[in-house]
Design a protein around this motif. Structure first.
Motif, PDB file in Angstrom:
ATOM      1  N   LEU A  20       1.000  -1.507   0.148  1.00  0.00           N
ATOM      2  CA  LEU A  20      -0.531   0.293  -0.132  1.00  0.00           C
ATOM      3  C   LEU A  20       0.898   1.456  -0.142  1.00  0.00           C
ATOM      4  O   LEU A  20       0.199   2.275  -0.582  1.00  0.00           O
ATOM      5  N   ASN A  21       2.088   1.513   0.618  1.00  0.00           N
ATOM      6  CA  ASN A  21       2.749   2.505   0.613  1.00  0.00           C
ATOM      7  C   ASN A  21       4.490   2.481  -0.438  1.00  0.00           C
ATOM      8  O   ASN A  21       4.849   3.409   0.492  1.00  0.00           O
ATOM      9  N   ILE A  22       4.398   1.488  -1.336  1.00  0.00           N
ATOM     10  CA  ILE A  22       5.704   1.522  -1.379  1.00  0.00           C
ATOM     11  C   ILE A  22       5.714   2.626  -2.154  1.00  0.00           C
ATOM     12  O   ILE A  22       7.537   3.105  -2.819  1.00  0.00           O
ATOM     13  N   ARG A  23       4.400   3.331  -3.297  1.00  0.00           N
ATOM     14  CA  ARG A  23       5.165   4.115  -3.812  1.00  0.00           C
ATOM     15  C   ARG A  23       5.484   5.720  -3.058  1.00  0.00           C
ATOM     16  O   ARG A  23       6.251   6.143  -3.220  1.00  0.00           O
ATOM     17  N   ASP A  24       4.617   5.769  -1.709  1.00  0.00           N
ATOM     18  CA  ASP A  24       5.191   7.004  -0.693  1.00  0.00           C
ATOM     19  C   ASP A  24       6.881   6.719  -0.762  1.00  0.00           C
ATOM     20  O   ASP A  24       7.244   7.532  -0.688  1.00  0.00           O
ATOM     21  N   VAL A  25       6.444   5.529  -0.396  1.00  0.00           N
ATOM     22  CA  VAL A  25       8.554   5.246   0.394  1.00  0.00           C
ATOM     23  C   VAL A  25       9.267   5.632  -0.826  1.00  0.00           C
ATOM     24  O   VAL A  25      10.845   6.331  -0.688  1.00  0.00           O
ATOM     25  N   GLN A  26       8.602   4.946  -2.296  1.00  0.00           N
ATOM     26  CA  GLN A  26      10.207   5.488  -3.049  1.00  0.00           C
ATOM     27  C   GLN A  26       9.973   6.417  -4.126  1.00  0.00           C
ATOM     28  O   GLN A  26      11.201   7.069  -3.978  1.00  0.00           O
ATOM     29  N   LEU A  27       9.046   7.215  -3.320  1.00  0.00           N
ATOM     30  CA  LEU A  27       9.043   9.075  -3.585  1.00  0.00           C
ATOM     31  C   LEU A  27       9.738   9.541  -2.390  1.00  0.00           C
ATOM     32  O   LEU A  27      10.522  10.562  -2.756  1.00  0.00           O
ATOM     33  N   LYS A  28       9.572   8.997  -1.707  1.00  0.00           N
ATOM     34  CA  LYS A  28      10.187   9.872  -0.328  1.00  0.00           C
ATOM     35  C   LYS A  28      11.419   9.656  -0.513  1.00  0.00           C
ATOM     36  O   LYS A  28      12.598  10.433   0.491  1.00  0.00           O
ATOM     37  N   LEU A  29      12.172   8.208  -1.259  1.00  0.00           N
ATOM     38  CA  LEU A  29      13.719   7.609  -0.182  1.00  0.00           C
ATOM     39  C   LEU A  29      14.992   8.302  -0.634  1.00  0.00           C
ATOM     40  O   LEU A  29      15.474   8.646   0.220  1.00  0.00           O
ATOM     41  N   PRO A  30      14.856   9.880  -1.678  1.00  0.00           N
ATOM     42  CA  PRO A  30      15.986  10.711  -1.808  1.00  0.00           C
ATOM     43  C   PRO A  30      16.284  11.511  -0.483  1.00  0.00           C
ATOM     44  O   PRO A  30      17.159  11.990  -0.282  1.00  0.00           O
ATOM     45  N   GLY A  31      14.917  12.200  -0.349  1.00  0.00           N
ATOM     46  CA  GLY A  31      15.112  13.072   1.264  1.00  0.00           C
ATOM     47  C   GLY A  31      15.459  12.031   2.027  1.00  0.00           C
ATOM     48  O   GLY A  31      16.132  13.008   3.295  1.00  0.00           O
ATOM     49  N   ILE A  32      14.655  10.726   2.032  1.00  0.00           N
ATOM     50  CA  ILE A  32      15.600   9.681   3.091  1.00  0.00           C
ATOM     51  C   ILE A  32      16.995   9.655   3.637  1.00  0.00           C
ATOM     52  O   ILE A  32      17.377   9.664   4.476  1.00  0.00           O
ATOM     53  N   LYS A  33      17.304   9.611   1.636  1.00  0.00           N
ATOM     54  CA  LYS A  33      18.636   9.617   1.970  1.00  0.00           C
ATOM     55  C   LYS A  33      19.432  10.488   2.336  1.00  0.00           C
ATOM     56  O   LYS A  33      20.829  10.843   2.800  1.00  0.00           O
ATOM     57  N   HIS A  34      19.107  11.861   1.645  1.00  0.00           N
ATOM     58  CA  HIS A  34      19.989  12.527   1.630  1.00  0.00           C
ATOM     59  C   HIS A  34      19.455  13.057   3.907  1.00  0.00           C
ATOM     60  O   HIS A  34      20.862  13.743   4.329  1.00  0.00           O
ATOM     61  N   LYS A  35      18.263  13.317   4.510  1.00  0.00           N
ATOM     62  CA  LYS A  35      18.945  13.544   5.804  1.00  0.00           C
ATOM     63  C   LYS A  35      19.928  13.278   6.753  1.00  0.00           C
ATOM     64  O   LYS A  35      20.371  13.051   7.586  1.00  0.00           O
ATOM     65  N   SER A  36      20.073  11.371   5.929  1.00  0.00           N
ATOM     66  CA  SER A  36      21.121  10.534   6.877  1.00  0.00           C
ATOM     67  C   SER A  36      22.505  11.024   6.414  1.00  0.00           C
ATOM     68  O   SER A  36      22.807  10.089   7.748  1.00  0.00           O
ATOM     69  N   ALA A  37      22.485  10.807   5.130  1.00  0.00           N
ATOM     70  CA  ALA A  37      23.753  11.629   4.843  1.00  0.00           C
ATOM     71  C   ALA A  37      24.068  12.850   5.337  1.00  0.00           C
ATOM     72  O   ALA A  37      25.464  13.026   6.696  1.00  0.00           O
ATOM     73  N   GLY A  38      23.205  13.739   5.762  1.00  0.00           N
ATOM     74  CA  GLY A  38      23.879  14.968   6.379  1.00  0.00           C
ATOM     75  C   GLY A  38      23.771  14.875   7.785  1.00  0.00           C
ATOM     76  O   GLY A  38      24.559  15.068   9.075  1.00  0.00           O
ATOM     77  N   ARG A  39      23.094  14.074   8.401  1.00  0.00           N
ATOM     78  CA  ARG A  39      23.049  13.366  10.471  1.00  0.00           C
ATOM     79  C   ARG A  39      24.454  12.987  10.283  1.00  0.00           C
ATOM     80  O   ARG A  39      25.214  13.089  11.289  1.00  0.00           O
ATOM     81  N   LEU A  40      24.626  12.208   8.955  1.00  0.00           N
ATOM     82  CA  LEU A  40      26.397  11.392   9.962  1.00  0.00           C
ATOM     83  C   LEU A  40      27.749  11.686   9.264  1.00  0.00           C
ATOM     84  O   LEU A  40      28.028  12.249  10.564  1.00  0.00           O
ATOM     85  N   ILE A  41      27.259  13.040   8.607  1.00  0.00           N
ATOM     86  CA  ILE A  41      28.104  14.235   8.529  1.00  0.00           C
ATOM     87  C   ILE A  41      28.307  15.273  10.057  1.00  0.00           C
ATOM     88  O   ILE A  41      29.333  15.084  10.558  1.00  0.00           O
ATOM     89  N   ARG A  42      27.495  15.574  10.406  1.00  0.00           N
ATOM     90  CA  ARG A  42      26.755  16.124  11.610  1.00  0.00           C
ATOM     91  C   ARG A  42      27.265  15.388  12.424  1.00  0.00           C
ATOM     92  O   ARG A  42      28.389  16.372  13.222  1.00  0.00           O
ATOM     93  N   ALA A  43      27.484  14.640  13.049  1.00  0.00           N
ATOM     94  CA  ALA A  43      27.651  13.302  13.607  1.00  0.00           C
ATOM     95  C   ALA A  43      29.385  13.587  13.753  1.00  0.00           C
ATOM     96  O   ALA A  43      29.604  13.476  14.447  1.00  0.00           O
ATOM     97  N   LYS A  44      29.845  13.540  12.455  1.00  0.00           N
ATOM     98  CA  LYS A  44      31.488  12.576  12.318  1.00  0.00           C
ATOM     99  C   LYS A  44      31.730  14.685  12.322  1.00  0.00           C
ATOM    100  O   LYS A  44      33.135  14.581  13.648  1.00  0.00           O
ATOM    101  N   ILE A  45      31.425  15.441  12.329  1.00  0.00           N
ATOM    102  CA  ILE A  45      32.074  16.637  12.649  1.00  0.00           C
ATOM    103  C   ILE A  45      31.323  16.488  14.404  1.00  0.00           C
ATOM    104  O   ILE A  45      32.951  17.431  15.367  1.00  0.00           O
ATOM    105  N   SER A  46      30.558  17.002  15.013  1.00  0.00           N
ATOM    106  CA  SER A  46      30.511  16.441  16.758  1.00  0.00           C
ATOM    107  C   SER A  46      31.751  16.090  17.201  1.00  0.00           C
ATOM    108  O   SER A  46      32.172  16.602  18.167  1.00  0.00           O
ATOM    109  N   LEU A  47      31.577  14.502  16.657  1.00  0.00           N
ATOM    110  CA  LEU A  47      32.703  13.824  17.060  1.00  0.00           C
ATOM    111  C   LEU A  47      34.392  14.843  17.170  1.00  0.00           C
ATOM    112  O   LEU A  47      34.667  14.416  18.225  1.00  0.00           O
TER     113      LEU A  47
END
Length: 131
Positions: A20-47
Motif C-alpha cells: 500500500l505504501n510502496i509508492r510513497d516510500v519510493q518518492l520519499k527515499l531521496p529525501g530520507i537518504k539526504h537526511k541520513s547523510a546530513g546526520r552522518l556528517i554532522r555526527a562526524k563533525i561533532s565527534l
C-alpha cells in the motif's frame, strides 16, 4: 543513549514498506537518504569537536596536576591521572556514544542504498502476482 533509540525508531518507520505504501516510500527515499547523510556528517563533525574538547580539557587538567603536585610528575603519569577526572571521563563517554551513533548512521546509509533494489523487487513480485 536516548538519541540512538529515537533514531532506531525513526529508521524503522522510514524503512517499513508494504504494497500500500510502496509508492510513497519510493518518492520519499531521496529525501530520507539526504537526511541520513546530513546526520552522518554532522555526527562526524561533532565527534571531532569532542576529541578536540577532550584534548583541551585533558591538557589543562595535566597542567593543573603538575602545578599543584607536591612532587614532580612526569607527563605520562599526569596524563593517566587526568584520564580519571570526571570531566575527561564524561567527554570520553560522549565520544563513545557518538561512535555508536556514527556506526548506526553508516549502516542505515547502506540500508537506504539497497532500498531501491528492494522496492524494484517488490514491484516485480507484485507484477507476477497480478499476472
Amino acid at each position: 543513549m536516548k538519541i540512538i533509540e529515537e533514531l532506531i525508531n525513526e529508521l524503522d518507520k522510514d524503512t517499513s514498506m508494504s504494497e500500500l505504501n510502496i509508492r510513497d516510500v519510493q518518492l520519499k527515499l531521496p529525501g530520507i537518504k539526504h537526511k541520513s547523510a546530513g546526520r552522518l556528517i554532522r555526527a562526524k563533525i561533532s565527534l571531532q569537536e569532542l576529541f578536540n574538547k577532550r584534548r583541551e580539557v585533558k591538557q589543562s587538567t595535566v597542567d593543573k596536576l603538575k602545578e599543584e603536585a607536591p612532587y614532580e610528575l612526569s607527563d605520562p603519569a599526569a596524563d593517566k591521572m587526568a584520564d580519571r577526572y570526571d570531566k575527561v571521563q564524561e567527554i570520553s563517554d560522549m565520544i563513545n556514544e557518538h561512535k555508536l551513533l556514527i556506526e548506526l548512521l553508516e549502516k542505515a546509509e547502506k540500508i537506504f542504498g539497497s532500498m531501491t533494489f528492494d522496492i524494484k523487487n517488490m514491484i516485480e513480485i507484485m507484477k507476477l502476482e497480478v499476472e
